[in-house]
Motif scaffolding. Structure first.
Motif, PDB file in Angstrom:
ATOM      1  N   LEU A 128       0.818  -1.204   0.000  1.00 22.87           N
ATOM      2  CA  LEU A 128       0.000   0.000   0.000  1.00 22.87           C
ATOM      3  C   LEU A 128       0.860   1.266   0.000  1.00 22.87           C
ATOM      4  O   LEU A 128       0.447   2.300  -0.527  1.00 22.87           O
ATOM      5  N   PHE A 129       2.034   1.186   0.556  1.00 24.22           N
ATOM      6  CA  PHE A 129       2.965   2.315   0.480  1.00 24.22           C
ATOM      7  C   PHE A 129       3.571   2.443  -0.916  1.00 24.22           C
ATOM      8  O   PHE A 129       4.099   3.491  -1.269  1.00 24.22           O
ATOM      9  N   GLY A 130       3.520   1.373  -1.702  1.00 23.68           N
ATOM     10  CA  GLY A 130       4.040   1.416  -3.066  1.00 23.68           C
ATOM     11  C   GLY A 130       5.536   1.689  -3.092  1.00 23.68           C
ATOM     12  O   GLY A 130       6.302   1.106  -2.335  1.00 23.68           O
ATOM     13  N   GLY A 131       5.938   2.608  -3.972  1.00 27.51           N
ATOM     14  CA  GLY A 131       7.359   2.938  -4.091  1.00 27.51           C
ATOM     15  C   GLY A 131       7.942   3.455  -2.795  1.00 27.51           C
ATOM     16  O   GLY A 131       9.123   3.208  -2.486  1.00 27.51           O
ATOM     17  N   ASN A 132       7.146   4.170  -2.003  1.00 25.74           N
ATOM     18  CA  ASN A 132       7.630   4.660  -0.713  1.00 25.74           C
ATOM     19  C   ASN A 132       7.958   3.517   0.234  1.00 25.74           C
ATOM     20  O   ASN A 132       8.861   3.620   1.066  1.00 25.74           O
ATOM     21  N   GLY A 133       7.226   2.414   0.110  1.00 23.53           N
ATOM     22  CA  GLY A 133       7.480   1.266   0.960  1.00 23.53           C
ATOM     23  C   GLY A 133       8.697   0.462   0.547  1.00 23.53           C
ATOM     24  O   GLY A 133       9.151  -0.414   1.291  1.00 23.53           O
ATOM     25  N   THR A 185      11.486   2.051  -0.242  1.00 22.15           N
ATOM     26  CA  THR A 185      12.564   3.027  -0.081  1.00 22.15           C
ATOM     27  C   THR A 185      13.009   3.066   1.378  1.00 22.15           C
ATOM     28  O   THR A 185      12.174   3.102   2.282  1.00 22.15           O
ATOM     29  N   LYS A 186      14.313   3.065   1.599  1.00 17.01           N
ATOM     30  CA  LYS A 186      14.858   2.976   2.952  1.00 17.01           C
ATOM     31  C   LYS A 186      14.876   4.310   3.690  1.00 17.01           C
ATOM     32  O   LYS A 186      15.533   4.440   4.724  1.00 17.01           O
ATOM     33  N   SER A 187      14.197   5.294   3.177  1.00 13.14           N
ATOM     34  CA  SER A 187      14.095   6.584   3.847  1.00 13.14           C
ATOM     35  C   SER A 187      12.747   7.196   3.487  1.00 13.14           C
ATOM     36  O   SER A 187      12.033   6.683   2.629  1.00 13.14           O
ATOM     37  N   GLY A 188      12.398   8.279   4.170  1.00 13.14           N
ATOM     38  CA  GLY A 188      11.159   8.953   3.841  1.00 13.14           C
ATOM     39  C   GLY A 188       9.949   8.344   4.524  1.00 13.14           C
ATOM     40  O   GLY A 188      10.054   7.596   5.502  1.00 13.14           O
ATOM     41  N   MET A 189       8.766   8.628   3.998  1.00 11.86           N
ATOM     42  CA  MET A 189       7.524   8.272   4.675  1.00 11.86           C
ATOM     43  C   MET A 189       7.266   6.778   4.748  1.00 11.86           C
ATOM     44  O   MET A 189       6.501   6.309   5.594  1.00 11.86           O
ATOM     45  N   GLY A 190       7.907   6.000   3.900  1.00 10.99           N
ATOM     46  CA  GLY A 190       7.705   4.550   3.938  1.00 10.99           C
ATOM     47  C   GLY A 190       8.830   3.798   4.615  1.00 10.99           C
ATOM     48  O   GLY A 190       8.858   2.561   4.582  1.00 10.99           O
TER      49      GLY A 190
END
Length: 444
Positions: A381-386, A388-393
């Motif tokens: 559900l986080f998609g690309g953010n999930g 990624t080892k930084s940021g909102m996911g």
């Protein structure tokens, strides 16, 4: 406790903390939980994610927990009351040590995992959880006098060392040897231990060793000195998740250990190890349930804000469907874990080992599966953010890496599933046999 008037992200708290009725939690549990949460939040969770990035928990954190007696809850229940009184320890955040039960333990395990990460909590508690109990439960008075005062107060650290490069869930195949010297005063220990949580920081290890022939009857348990001890070499292993737990490879070459460090009797090591596993597997299940909750509620919060195709993600039926499936699994698991823990407060140690031993393996396996489902739901559900080892996911990405650390350590999942059924069949057959009429008896 009444219903919560605060708006809470769905799936972020177990039902009893939302004020929903529960038959399990009494006034002592309700009073302990907020004090426990406040302490752990301040001393661990506020910085848990940052420390996990740095792959190290500062030493002062362990010291703060030890000073407040907040390492002791991981010991399980009942606590070693006699010893704690001797050490002038009478309560844990207001709960008298003699009143401590397994529900208090579960609350503690739940709060320690509330960052969603197992490593920070494991860096502090693994020794007390699994290394100290065999010394207390099976060690002679002399062994207890030698080690418990410093271990129970956190002045010294220990770990549990069972797994080897060639023997994990197959405990009976352990190859590390402990051979007595000719004068009978020492064991000479040779072998290797692998994937040992907390090993790198530990002064001692409660270690499974082979003192006899092949198979389970040749196993014993021994307190082996580690840090800085002649013949002991240790190095940290970089694993996929739980990196702050200090996973360690231990090489033992002609390590000289006094025979007085033997726990219990030679040849009884398999029994001691297996009884210790029940506590380990249940606490893993409790912590994993909270980690699954963090993963799912974090995703829930995200999809209520994130927009795609001119609407928030929560307005997409496919997103709601995915959350519903994972949420149903999570709350079903929570109900089982809660009832399981309650049973632990009502059964004797002997009864719990007999009736719940196989089910403990099963609940541990199921908790790993549910954690996997919730963590995958979150990262998708986080998609690309999930990814990624930084940021909102970042948290979702880190939690997803924690999943194998729940499904493998403490007994690999497939082994747990098989063990559970074998134990249930064994219990059934033993009870059926006990009901059989003796041959030649005329009794109805």
């Amino acid at each position: 406790m009444g219903f919560s008037s605060k708006a809470v992200i769905p799936f972020s708290e177990p039902p009893w903390l939302l004020g929903l009725p529960s038959p399990y939690y009494n006034e002592s549990h309700h009073a302990f939980q907020p004090r426990c949460r406040e302490f752990i939040q301040k001393h661990l969770l506020d910085n848990a994610l940052e420390w996990d990035r740095e792959e190290f928990i500062p030493e002062h954190v362990f010291e703060s927990f030890a000073k407040a007696n907040m390492l002791l809850p991981s010991f399980g229940a009942p606590l070693p009351v006699e010893w704690l009184r001797k050490l002038d320890i009478h309560d844990i955040l207001g709960v008298r040590v003699e009143d401590w039960d397994y529900i208090h333990t579960a609350i503690y395990c739940d709060e320690m995992a509330r960052s969603g990460l197992a490593g920070p909590g494991a860096s502090l508690t693994t020794g007390m959880s699994f290394g100290v109990p065999p010394i207390y439960k099976f060690g002679s008075r002399e062994v207890q006098e030698k080690f418990l005062p410093e271990l129970l107060t956190g002045k010294k650290r220990t770990c549990i060392a069972i797994t080897e490069p060639g023997a994990g869930s197959d405990v009976a195949n352990i190859q590390t040897t402990a051979v007595k010297t000719k004068d009978g005063k020492h064991y000479i220990v040779n072998g290797s231990k692998k994937w040992i949580t907390n090993g790198i920081w530990s002064d001692y290890s409660t270690m499974a060793v082979r003192t006899g022939g092949p198979g389970p009857s040749g196993l014993s348990m021994l307190v082996v000195p580690l840090k800085g001890y002649p013949g002991v070499n240790m190095r940290r292993l970089k694993v996929g998740g739980q990196i702050t737990g200090g996973t360690t490879f231990i090489d033992l070459e002609d390590v000289k250990v006094p025979v007085e460090n033997l726990i219990g009797q030679e040849g009884m090591g398999m029994k001691y190890v297996m009884q210790n596993f029940n506590h380990e597997r249940l606490t893993i299940s409790i912590g994993g349930t909270r980690q699954a909750r963090v993963a799912l509620s974090t995703a829930f919060e995200y999809v209520m804000k994130r927009e795609a195709f001119s609407k928030t993600l929560i307005e997409q039926p496919v997103v709601r469907h995915r959350l519903a499936k994972a949420g149903a699994e999570l709350e079903s698991l929570q109900a089982w874990v809660d009832s399981f823990v309650y049973q632990m407060t009502k059964l004797t140690k002997t009864e719990a080992d007999l009736e719940l031993g196989g089910l403990t393996a099963l609940v541990k396996a199921k908790a790993g599966m549910v954690f996997d489902e919730c963590a995958r739901c979150s990262i998708l559900l986080f998609g690309g953010n999930g990814y990624t080892k930084s940021g909102m996911g970042e948290l979702a990405e880190r939690i997803y890496r924690e999943v194998p650390g729940m499904r493998i350590p403490g007994g690999s999942e497939d082994v747990m599933l098989d063990l559970a059924i074998r134990q249930l069949v064994k219990n059934y057959q033993n009870k059926t046999k006990a009901l059989e009429r003796p041959k030649g008896s005329s009794k109805l």
